[in-house]
Design a protein around this motif. Sequence first.
Motif, PDB file in Angstrom:
ATOM      1  N   ALA A 153       0.860  -1.200   0.000  1.00  0.00           N
ATOM      2  CA  ALA A 153       0.000   0.000   0.000  1.00  0.00           C
ATOM      3  C   ALA A 153       0.892   1.245   0.000  1.00  0.00           C
ATOM      4  O   ALA A 153       1.787   1.374   0.831  1.00  0.00           O
ATOM      5  CB  ALA A 153      -0.892  -0.016   1.231  1.00  0.00           C
ATOM      6  N   GLY A 203       0.271   8.476   1.502  1.00  0.00           N
ATOM      7  CA  GLY A 203       0.112   9.839   0.993  1.00  0.00           C
ATOM      8  C   GLY A 203       1.494  10.474   0.819  1.00  0.00           C
ATOM      9  O   GLY A 203       2.462  10.083   1.477  1.00  0.00           O
ATOM     10  N   ASN A 209      -5.140  10.843   4.823  1.00  0.00           N
ATOM     11  CA  ASN A 209      -4.088  10.098   4.095  1.00  0.00           C
ATOM     12  C   ASN A 209      -2.697  10.717   4.284  1.00  0.00           C
ATOM     13  O   ASN A 209      -1.865  10.694   3.385  1.00  0.00           O
ATOM     14  CB  ASN A 209      -4.435  10.038   2.595  1.00  0.00           C
ATOM     15  N   ARG A 219      -7.760  15.162   1.029  1.00  0.00           N
ATOM     16  CA  ARG A 219      -7.005  13.896   1.037  1.00  0.00           C
ATOM     17  C   ARG A 219      -5.697  14.088   0.277  1.00  0.00           C
ATOM     18  O   ARG A 219      -5.700  14.506  -0.877  1.00  0.00           O
ATOM     19  CB  ARG A 219      -7.864  12.819   0.363  1.00  0.00           C
ATOM     20  N   THR A 258      -1.381  10.462  -3.588  1.00  0.00           N
ATOM     21  CA  THR A 258      -0.452   9.324  -3.435  1.00  0.00           C
ATOM     22  C   THR A 258       1.001   9.774  -3.604  1.00  0.00           C
ATOM     23  O   THR A 258       1.301  10.609  -4.449  1.00  0.00           O
ATOM     24  CB  THR A 258      -0.775   8.268  -4.520  1.00  0.00           C
ATOM     25  N   LEU A 297       5.862   5.296  -4.498  1.00  0.00           N
ATOM     26  CA  LEU A 297       5.330   4.393  -5.523  1.00  0.00           C
ATOM     27  C   LEU A 297       6.456   3.893  -6.430  1.00  0.00           C
ATOM     28  O   LEU A 297       6.643   2.681  -6.613  1.00  0.00           O
ATOM     29  CB  LEU A 297       4.271   5.151  -6.345  1.00  0.00           C
ATOM     30  N   CYS A 323       1.326  -2.284  -6.504  1.00  0.00           N
ATOM     31  CA  CYS A 323       1.428  -1.108  -5.636  1.00  0.00           C
ATOM     32  C   CYS A 323       0.054  -0.461  -5.544  1.00  0.00           C
ATOM     33  O   CYS A 323      -0.436   0.141  -6.514  1.00  0.00           O
ATOM     34  CB  CYS A 323       2.453  -0.126  -6.202  1.00  0.00           C
ATOM     35  N   LEU A 324      -0.575  -0.608  -4.390  1.00  0.00           N
ATOM     36  CA  LEU A 324      -1.961  -0.171  -4.217  1.00  0.00           C
ATOM     37  C   LEU A 324      -2.031   1.350  -4.124  1.00  0.00           C
ATOM     38  O   LEU A 324      -1.283   1.965  -3.366  1.00  0.00           O
ATOM     39  CB  LEU A 324      -2.555  -0.802  -2.951  1.00  0.00           C
ATOM     40  N   GLY A 325      -2.929   1.931  -4.895  1.00  0.00           N
ATOM     41  CA  GLY A 325      -3.062   3.399  -4.909  1.00  0.00           C
ATOM     42  C   GLY A 325      -2.176   4.030  -5.974  1.00  0.00           C
ATOM     43  O   GLY A 325      -2.224   5.234  -6.186  1.00  0.00           O
ATOM     44  N   ARG A 331      -0.780   5.282  -9.514  1.00  0.00           N
ATOM     45  CA  ARG A 331      -1.409   5.791 -10.744  1.00  0.00           C
ATOM     46  C   ARG A 331      -0.312   6.088 -11.744  1.00  0.00           C
ATOM     47  O   ARG A 331       0.661   6.750 -11.418  1.00  0.00           O
ATOM     48  CB  ARG A 331      -2.160   7.104 -10.440  1.00  0.00           C
ATOM     49  N   SER A 352      -6.836  -1.483  -8.535  1.00  0.00           N
ATOM     50  CA  SER A 352      -6.359  -0.931  -7.265  1.00  0.00           C
ATOM     51  C   SER A 352      -5.010  -0.244  -7.350  1.00  0.00           C
ATOM     52  O   SER A 352      -4.557   0.309  -6.363  1.00  0.00           O
ATOM     53  CB  SER A 352      -6.283  -2.026  -6.201  1.00  0.00           C
ATOM     54  N   GLY A 353      -4.356  -0.281  -8.497  1.00  0.00           N
ATOM     55  CA  GLY A 353      -3.058   0.391  -8.565  1.00  0.00           C
ATOM     56  C   GLY A 353      -2.252  -0.021  -9.777  1.00  0.00           C
ATOM     57  O   GLY A 353      -2.781  -0.149 -10.877  1.00  0.00           O
TER      58      GLY A 353
END
Length: 422
Positions: A17, A20, A43, A231, A234, A239, A255-257, A259, A282-283
């Motif tokens: 995960a 932020g 986040n 929020r 990411t 990432l 890798c969740l989140g 983009r 999810s990512g």
Amino acid sequence: MDSIVVTGNGPLSGRIAIAGAKNACLTLMPATLLTEEPLTLLNAPRLSDIRTMAQLLQSLGAEVSALQDGKVLAMSSHALDNHRADYDIVRKMRASILVLGPMLARDGHAVVSLPGGCAIGARPVDLHLQALEALGAELDLRDGYVHAKAPSGGLKGGRVRFPLVSVGATENVLMAATLARGTTVIENAAREPEIVDLAQCLRKMGAQIEGEGTDTITVEGVERLGGATHRVVTDRIELGTYMLAPAICGGEVECLGGRRDLVGAFCERLEAAGISIEETESGLKVARRNGRVQAVDVTTEPYPGFPTDLQAQMMALLCTAEGTSVLEEKIFENRFMHAPELMRMGARIDVSGGTAKVHGVENLKGAPVMATDLRASVSLILAGLAAEGDTMVNRVYHLDRGYEQVVEKLAGVGAKIERVAA
Ligand code: EPZ
């Protein structure tokens, strides 16, 4: 002082995960100084740099509470009673200079220590100061501090044209311009996702901003700003760092989140090196299934180019690539401090000025190493994942500034990694 020990352990598999963004949160937090109403950030990453910014804001009279285990930051600056950011805090973290614009805009005066030197380059703050002067600020530099005053009636809108792209200077003047009288046009503005995130938060607070994400940002000053809940975007650097983990030692990690638009240029280089990247619900799923990574050339640039904050980690990958890669560092003049440490692990690297030639070797070997900054430290952990034997990374406090739960996150996908007390 703690160390991290990594033992090469073959391919990784699983999910990580992504938190932020540190660098977005570090500019969103000072935005609380622009309003008497509460600003809440969701986040938020749990990092020592965030705690340092909280201490700085508290020293100015702001209330900052970390809720939900630190993931929510509830802030209020209804009673600012100090307008002086002391050297003791500013020297720990350069982002402290971001309190200057907001304090000046809201209350017409501020005294902020000048940050000192830095391991990755000289990093002056002249562009921050010139931009605030373009809004009418009078600045006096003495005793290591900037003493800043707004003209009577407050800052006034103006034209700011940056000679080079600066993330922090764009953020400082953007915040200041929200409360200046009239229109401010910021030209050659930074386009980083952290700037877009800041503009979106400021707009929720009532600011009138157009053009964030392009090189020209226009701000129509308003009388006052209100509270908001926002929020944090990411962390694109965290990432990219974890995307490199399966790239460097094989396997598949989601890798969740994540983009792709946050790390477009980086993904393009990774794919050119032979790594597969798939966008999922999810990512981002990253895999190296077979064969050695291929050498690729990398040049760091402001966003949307390849980020300087991923250069060290990318170098770790290219150390084991087939062929020679050329890395050019265009943002900071001294950001190859990780190269001699990687060489202690068997890498072959020639550094000359802002260029590093990395001649790929088949295997790295574990060694005790240390680094002088955050991204260099994590590059050594990545190299350790691919090395034979144990790599002991010292000076872990650099990592605590920018990576939450690095041991837990990598162990969760099968890495052999532990934190040991000295
Ligand atoms: C931000 O630093 C990031 N920090 C850095 O992340 C990142 O490396 C950098 O942007 C570049 O992407 C935060 O957001 C808190 P700049 P910042 O102003 O704003 C020169 C990390 O590892 N310059 O865009 O300080 C400067 O010396 C860190 O998380 C001036 O000459 O960077 C550099 O060469 C490290 N005068 C270039 O501009 C100025 O007044 C870009 O720096 C300001 C900058």
